[in-house]
Structures are given as C-alpha cells and as structure tokens.
Scaffold this motif. Structure first.
Motif, PDB file in Angstrom:
ATOM      1  N   PHE A  17       0.840  -1.195   0.000  1.00 29.06           N
ATOM      2  CA  PHE A  17       0.000   0.000   0.000  1.00 29.06           C
ATOM      3  C   PHE A  17       0.870   1.237   0.000  1.00 29.06           C
ATOM      4  N   GLU A  18       0.437   2.257  -0.736  1.00 31.55           N
ATOM      5  CA  GLU A  18       1.181   3.521  -0.803  1.00 31.55           C
ATOM      6  C   GLU A  18       0.569   4.526   0.162  1.00 31.55           C
ATOM      7  N   ILE A  19       1.435   5.147   0.952  1.00 30.96           N
ATOM      8  CA  ILE A  19       0.996   6.224   1.833  1.00 30.96           C
ATOM      9  C   ILE A  19       1.623   7.506   1.303  1.00 30.96           C
ATOM     10  N   ALA A  20       0.795   8.546   1.127  1.00 31.02           N
ATOM     11  CA  ALA A  20       1.317   9.806   0.585  1.00 31.02           C
ATOM     12  C   ALA A  20       1.953  10.642   1.692  1.00 31.02           C
ATOM     13  N   ALA A  21       2.858  11.524   1.302  1.00 30.89           N
ATOM     14  CA  ALA A  21       3.445  12.449   2.278  1.00 30.89           C
ATOM     15  C   ALA A  21       2.324  13.302   2.874  1.00 30.89           C
ATOM     16  N   GLY A  22       2.297  13.406   4.190  1.00 33.01           N
ATOM     17  CA  GLY A  22       1.271  14.213   4.856  1.00 33.01           C
ATOM     18  C   GLY A  22      -0.026  13.457   5.123  1.00 33.01           C
ATOM     19  N   GLU A  23      -0.135  12.243   4.607  1.00 37.33           N
ATOM     20  CA  GLU A  23      -1.368  11.480   4.805  1.00 37.33           C
ATOM     21  C   GLU A  23      -1.481  11.004   6.246  1.00 37.33           C
ATOM     22  N   ARG A  24      -2.721  10.972   6.768  1.00 36.82           N
ATOM     23  CA  ARG A  24      -2.884  10.475   8.132  1.00 36.82           C
ATOM     24  C   ARG A  24      -3.790   9.252   8.172  1.00 36.82           C
ATOM     25  N   ILE A  25      -3.493   8.398   9.126  1.00 30.47           N
ATOM     26  CA  ILE A  25      -4.212   7.134   9.276  1.00 30.47           C
ATOM     27  C   ILE A  25      -4.839   7.119  10.666  1.00 30.47           C
ATOM     28  N   LEU A  26      -6.142   6.897  10.727  1.00 32.08           N
ATOM     29  CA  LEU A  26      -6.843   6.881  12.018  1.00 32.08           C
ATOM     30  C   LEU A  26      -6.568   5.571  12.750  1.00 32.08           C
ATOM     31  N   LEU A  27      -5.992   5.679  13.963  1.00 32.65           N
ATOM     32  CA  LEU A  27      -5.653   4.481  14.737  1.00 32.65           C
ATOM     33  C   LEU A  27      -6.651   4.199  15.846  1.00 32.65           C
ATOM     34  N   GLU A  28      -7.219   5.242  16.381  1.00 30.64           N
ATOM     35  CA  GLU A  28      -8.038   5.055  17.569  1.00 30.64           C
ATOM     36  C   GLU A  28      -8.963   6.241  17.751  1.00 30.64           C
ATOM     37  N   ILE A  29     -10.169   5.959  18.239  1.00 35.88           N
ATOM     38  CA  ILE A  29     -11.039   7.044  18.714  1.00 35.88           C
ATOM     39  C   ILE A  29     -11.258   6.805  20.197  1.00 35.88           C
TER      40      ILE A  29
END
Ligand code: AVJ
Length: 350
Positions: free
Chosen positions: A284-296
């Motif tokens: 999978f490609e992650i872009a620069a500045g991209e964020r991934i939600l880990l937890e609420i």
C-alpha cells in the motif's frame, strides 16, 4: 474444535489459569487482513485492538503513569473509594473483566470481594496473553483466595462463556467502550445483553466530556509515551508483517473532535512510504502528509449514556464520580427491557 464454553469448563476443571479463545483472532494472518482492510479504505484506518501486543500493552501501562493521563488514576480513586458499596449492591458474584490488561485497578475490587468470601472467581479477558500472565502472577502474590481463569481473546470470543458464570459482574473499565464507534457500540451492547443473564451486573468506567485542553493534553503527554504507543503499531507491522516502515517519519496526532465528541488519534506520515504486507503479498502507498486513524476515544455525558444503555436492557443502579466529575463508574443491572422505568436518574454520588 470445542467451543469456548467447553474449553472454559475444561480449564476450570483442570485448574488451568489461561484459556485461549478459539479462532485466536490475533494470529499474524488476522493482523495482516485487518491492516489490509484498513489501508484499502479511504480515508485509511487501522483497528485499535492491534495496538496491544506485548510492547503496546507495556507502553499503555506507561501512559497510565503520565501526569497528563488522568483517566486511570481518577478511575482507580473512584474504585478504591466505592468498591465496598459496589460489593454491597451485587453480593457475592464472579468477577469477569473485559480488556483487563495487567488488572492493576481491579485489585481494589478483588480486595472488597475477597474479604467476604472463601474463594472468589476472577475471569479476565484480554488479547494480550503476556499481560494476562503478568496479572495472574501478581494476583497470586497478593491474594491467596482468588481463582484466576484468564481468557486470551477478544471480548466477542469470550461472551458465550458468560452464561455459565452467573451470578456475576462483568467489569469494563478505563473507558475502553470509548474506542467503539456508534455502530460497534450498538453491536457490543446488543451482544452483551444477549449473553448476560437477567439480574447480573455490569460495571462500566466512562470518561466524561470536559475542557478539550485537558483531553488533548492527556493524549499528547510531554514525555512522548503516547507517541511511542502510536509508532509501536507500525513497529509491530515491521516485526510481524515484514513491512519496512521508517518509524522516524511517523508523527503522532491527537485532537478533540467537537462535532463527534471524541478524541481522534492518528499517525501522520511526513514522507511517502510503501507498506508491504508479506503474508498477503500486498503493498500500500501512503502519501506524504497522509494520516491514518488508529483510535477514537469517545467522551460521555451521563444522561445520554443512561438512556442509551436502557435501550439494551441495562439499568443504572448506582453511579460514582470524582470531585471534578471527570470520570464515572456506572453499576448497571441487566434487566428485562420491558420493565424499564422512565424515572429520572438520581444525581451521581461522589
Ligand atoms: C485504553 C482505550 C481507554 O482511549 O484513553 C490512551 C487508550 N490511547 N492513550 C483511551 C489510549 C492513547 C485508552 N483506552
């Protein structure tokens, strides 16, 4: 394969302290599939359960000791103060704990419950068997009358055991319920209600809404432990999935969402990266500045929560809070939903 109810009965019969829930959800393959599902979605997310491997469980314990992270010590103080009253309401019951970790706070309850009984049965459920093993050692040292049978698995995999543990109190502390979004929360309460016999109890710890500055500080501790906890998710991917993620490029981001009344915890990538998942041969490609939600981490208001719980057949028998009203402990009874009274709730006692 025998189901969890049979396995549990066999374990108790043989005096074993740990029962693996069948279909051990935390196999490498389950982790790989979950990661692939989250990274295929837009926006990207990762399931928070996988934050708690041995290293993550250790880091979370360190978070609870940070000065900014008030929930654990606030809840522990409420428990220490009111454990005796809780015991008075429920009488002698088996204690079942969901997401028990190292069971540190639970010792207040074990104290109150073991004082009155020859033997007390304690059934902690956690995805981390290293945490369960540590809890079993520490409880054996501090209590000689506690019968410990841990279940290594997810909450869902353990719920079928509840039917054989009545009379009981299921314990769900730390506001871990706040990790569930609305849909997951509904599914959870429905499932607990379906498995918990009428008349049994449920002790729920919830973090209450408060000044967002206090909330944001709690999830951005100055020592950077929470940031390490976030990075450990990707370190685990490197360890178990053969990814080669540059951990130094990951920023921890945690803020209050006023619209959704919850803390949101993200990993943000400073530079573009490719995440390989070797067991599935996918990347999978992650872009620069991209964020991934880990937890609420949802925060609660008691009147709304009380109404919500009533829909699933849970009545608030008692509620306890601290001086600042930052955290609450609700003692619920599983009742026949058709007899729910619409009487107003008494104010929480301190
Ligand atoms: C263990 C889920 C209750 O949401 O406060 C703490 C997890 N994550 N800091 C929480 C957590 C980052 C914690 N729970």
């Amino acid at each position: 394969m025998s189901d969890i109810s049979e396995r549990f009965r066999d374990a108790v019969g043989s005096g074993a302290t740990l029962v693996p829930a069948p279909g051990a959800e935390d196999s490498v393959l389950a982790f790989a599939r979950s990661v692939a599902a989250g990274l295929s979605d837009a926006p990207k997310w990762l399931h928070c359960r996988f934050l708690y491997d041995a290293e993550g469980s250790r880091l979370f314990e360190a978070i609870t000791e940070q000065p900014e992270y008030y929930p654990t010590r606030t809840e522990a103080a409420i428990l220490a103060r009111h454990a005796g009253k809780i015991r008075e309401v429920t009488g002698p019951v088996t204690l079942v704990e969901l997401g028990s970790g190292y069971s540190v706070k639970t010792e207040h309850l074990l104290n109150a419950y073991s004082r009155h009984a020859d033997t007390l049965r304690y059934v902690p459920v956690d995805v981390s068997d290293s945490a369960l093993r540590a809890a079993s050692r520490s409880i054996a040292e501090n209590f000689d009358d506690v019968q410990f049978t841990g279940i290594a698995g997810t909450y869902g995999s353990a719920l079928p055991v509840l039917r054989q543990l009545s009379p009981q109190m299921v314990i769900f502390l730390g506001s871990t319920i706040g990790n569930f979004n609305e849909g997951e929360s509904t599914a959870f309460w429905r499932s607990v209600a379906g498995h918990l016999p009428l008349g049994d109890f449920f002790l729920l710890g919830v973090d209450l809404e408060k000044d967002p500055a206090i909330l944001e500080a709690a999830y951005n501790d100055a020592a950077g432990v929470t940031a390490r906890f976030t990075r450990n998710y990707f370190a685990r991917m490197n360890r178990e999935l053969g990814s080669e993620i540059d951990l130094d490029e990951i920023e921890h981001l945690a803020f209050w969402s006023p619209a959704r009344r919850r803390m949101e915890i993200y990993a943000r990538f400073r530079s573009a990266q490719t995440i390989e998942i070797a067991p599935l041969d996918q990347s999978f490609e992650i872009a620069a500045g991209e964020r991934i939600l880990l937890e609420i981490s949802r925060k609660y208001r008691l009147p709304q929560l009380t109404r919500e719980l009533a829909k699933f057949g849970f009545e608030v028998k008692r509620s306890f809070t601290d001086e600042k009203r930052w955290f609450a402990l609700l003692l619920l009874e599983r009742i026949d939903a058709s007899v729910i009274r619409s009487a107003p709730q008494p104010p929480a006692s301190r």
